[in-house]
Design an enzyme around this catalytic site. Structure first.
Site, PDB file in Angstrom:
ATOM      1  N   THR A  25       0.841  -1.197   0.000  1.00 16.38           N
ATOM      2  CA  THR A  25       0.000   0.000   0.000  1.00 16.38           C
ATOM      3  C   THR A  25       0.877   1.248   0.000  1.00 16.38           C
ATOM      4  O   THR A  25       0.403   2.336   0.314  1.00 16.38           O
ATOM      5  CB  THR A  25      -0.922   0.011   1.238  1.00 16.38           C
ATOM      6  N   LYS A  38      -9.068   4.426   6.792  1.00 13.67           N
ATOM      7  CA  LYS A  38      -7.656   4.080   6.602  1.00 13.67           C
ATOM      8  C   LYS A  38      -7.280   4.126   5.123  1.00 13.67           C
ATOM      9  O   LYS A  38      -6.256   4.716   4.745  1.00 13.67           O
ATOM     10  CB  LYS A  38      -7.387   2.683   7.172  1.00 13.67           C
ATOM     11  N   LYS A  69      -4.951   0.352  -7.354  1.00 13.80           N
ATOM     12  CA  LYS A  69      -5.499   0.264  -5.996  1.00 13.80           C
ATOM     13  C   LYS A  69      -5.977   1.641  -5.528  1.00 13.80           C
ATOM     14  O   LYS A  69      -7.058   1.785  -4.954  1.00 13.80           O
ATOM     15  CB  LYS A  69      -4.430  -0.254  -5.035  1.00 13.80           C
TER      16      LYS A  69
END
Length: 460
Positions: free
Chosen positions: A99, A244, A177
């Site tokens: 991430t 988040k 993503k």
């Protein structure tokens, strides 16, 4: 007999276990390092092997998948005393699931290639499919140099049911993503706002759901999360996960000097929601209550009212009406043509008009009648359907030169399916009333796309 190729995993989450299971089915052996005993137990059930360190996992493997949640983890997992570099060969494919931002991934790739001679590095964004065709299936978006992608492709293909490769600069998977989670966050908040707006207008939330879920702009988030929200089955932990993910994307956007005002607003709404949920809340309806407080409406009460039956309502309306079979249709564009030809197949007599002459020829070839102006196709019809683009065009076909209103028969019905403002519709109804011909107006915007228009399955 040739030995089985081995794929290693550093870090196991639910998606990693699904990838490992798929690899086993394709004839690969798997091994992993993970501190969670429950995850390792699941791997062992698949026939996998437990390793004591990241460096052990990387020895003699065809490919190594490293799960990185934060940039600081690279120090230990990759470069540490027991990091994967200790056992990794130069021809091993290194697959980074992360991430972290694309720029950090690019720096990491450069260091691994130039200093440590690791030549085949790709990044991979792994998710469960978010479309009707791939719902729940493991999907991978991967990026890297063409030679790295070519070497990684067999392993990546064996891990998933849908693979997208982006050859070129590493970091493309992370960008996918970023875009996906950006849209999920925005669509979730937009879904709640749509339900709240509908509840304020007195529209049953399940009607709102049916309309939007059949629309061309429907999203996986709306179709899957809203029913859970209305039933009280969705847990408020989803807010923490969304917050988040959104924060990571906002941080990325700042580093790219790319402002995301809509996502920032979504983030603030989610933070507002979390602040109103008590930590010990066990009530599964807590989440919807949060938004009811924010928007000042009782969505849950509206959702629990008697469910409507579209089929029953349609049957009652049809039984009480004397629907006309003579139809004028103005606007034979991408959706209008499908609507008009479906009326033809339903045994209506349709007289069509469009400013684009080749479309008129197509419509005539499909069995329709055509006219040279809005007025010409509006004479002696029971119903006039207007499917032009906007208010200006609607105004022109109704009241412009050779406009339809002047020739419509008394008692005719106008169905306005164009994208117009509520104020225009209200004003138009008053103007039609002043014509003194008992003209009736139906405000009927449509949604669903070109294909559904031709099939007669639009939402109206």
């Amino acid at each position: 007999m040739a030995s089985r190729q081995v794929v290693g995993f550093v870090g196991l989450d639910d998606l990693s276990l699904q990838m490992a299971s798929s690899l086993v089915r394709h004839g690969y052996a798997v091994q992993a390092f993970e501190i969670s005993d429950s995850s390792i137990d699941e791997l062992l059930k698949l026939g996998g092997r437990r390793c004591s360190s990241p460096s052990e996992v990387g020895r003699d493997v065809t490919a190594l998948v490293v799960l990185i949640c934060h940039a600081d983890q690279t120090k230990d997992l990759i470069f540490g005393e027991e990091g994967v570099l200790k056992g990794l060969k130069s021809d091993t494919v290194l697959i980074l699931r992360s991430t972290i931002s694309p720029s950090i991934l690019q720096k990491l790739e450069k260091e691994l290639a130039e200093v440590h001679e690791i030549n085949y590095i790709v990044d991979a964004y792994v998710s469960l499919g978010r479309s009707d065709a791939s719902n729940g299936k493991v999907t991978i978006a991967s990026s890297g140099r063409s030679d790295a992608i070519a070497k990684a492709r067999p392993v990546l293909s064996a891990m998933c049911e849908k693979l997208f490769n982006f050859e070129g600069e590493i970091g493309g998977g992370s960008k996918v993503k970023m875009v996906t989670e950006l849209l999920e966050g925005i669509h979730f908040i937009a879904s709640v706002e749509a339900l709240s707006l509908g509840a304020k207008a007195g529209i049953h939330p399940w009607i709102i759901y049916d309309i939007i879920s059949n629309a061309a702009g429907n999203s996986w988030v709306f179709k899957n999360n809203v029913p859970l929200l209305l039933k009280g089955d969705i847990k408020h932990q989803i807010l923490n996960t969304l917050v988040k993910n959104v924060e990571i994307i906002l941080d990325m956007a700042k580093s790219l000097t790319f402002p995301l005002p809509l996502l920032a607003t979504t983030h603030q709404q989610l933070i507002h929601g979390i602040s109103d949920v008590s930590c010990g809340e066990d009530d599964s309806t807590a989440l919807i209550k949060v938004w009811e407080k924010i928007y000042g409406v009782k969505v849950s009460d509206a959702a629990n009212e008697d469910l409507y039956s579209p089929e029953q309502l349609a049957s009652e309306i049809t039984a009480d009406s004397k629907s006309g079979r003579r139809v004028g249709f103005i606007g034979l564009g991408a959706m209008g043509f499908g609507m008009a030809t479906h009326l033809l197949s339903s045994k209506f007599s349709v007289n069509g008009f469009d400013v684009y002459k080749p479309t008129l020829t197509r419509f005539a070839n499909a069995g329709g009648s055509i006219g040279n102006s809005p007025a010409e196709v509006s004479k002696d019809v029971d119903v006039l359907i207007i499917m032009v683009a906007n208010e200006a065009q609607a105004e022109n076909v109704l009241y412009g030169e050779f406009g339809a209103v002047s020739v419509l028969s008394p008692g005719a019905t106008i169905i306005l399916s164009s994208t117009v403002s509520p104020a225009y519709v209200s004003q138009l109804e008053r103007r039609l009333h002043n014509e003194g011909k008992n003209l009736r107006l139906v405000d009927a915007p449509v949604s669903g796309g070109v294909k559904r228009a031709s099939m007669g399955t639009l939402t109206v």
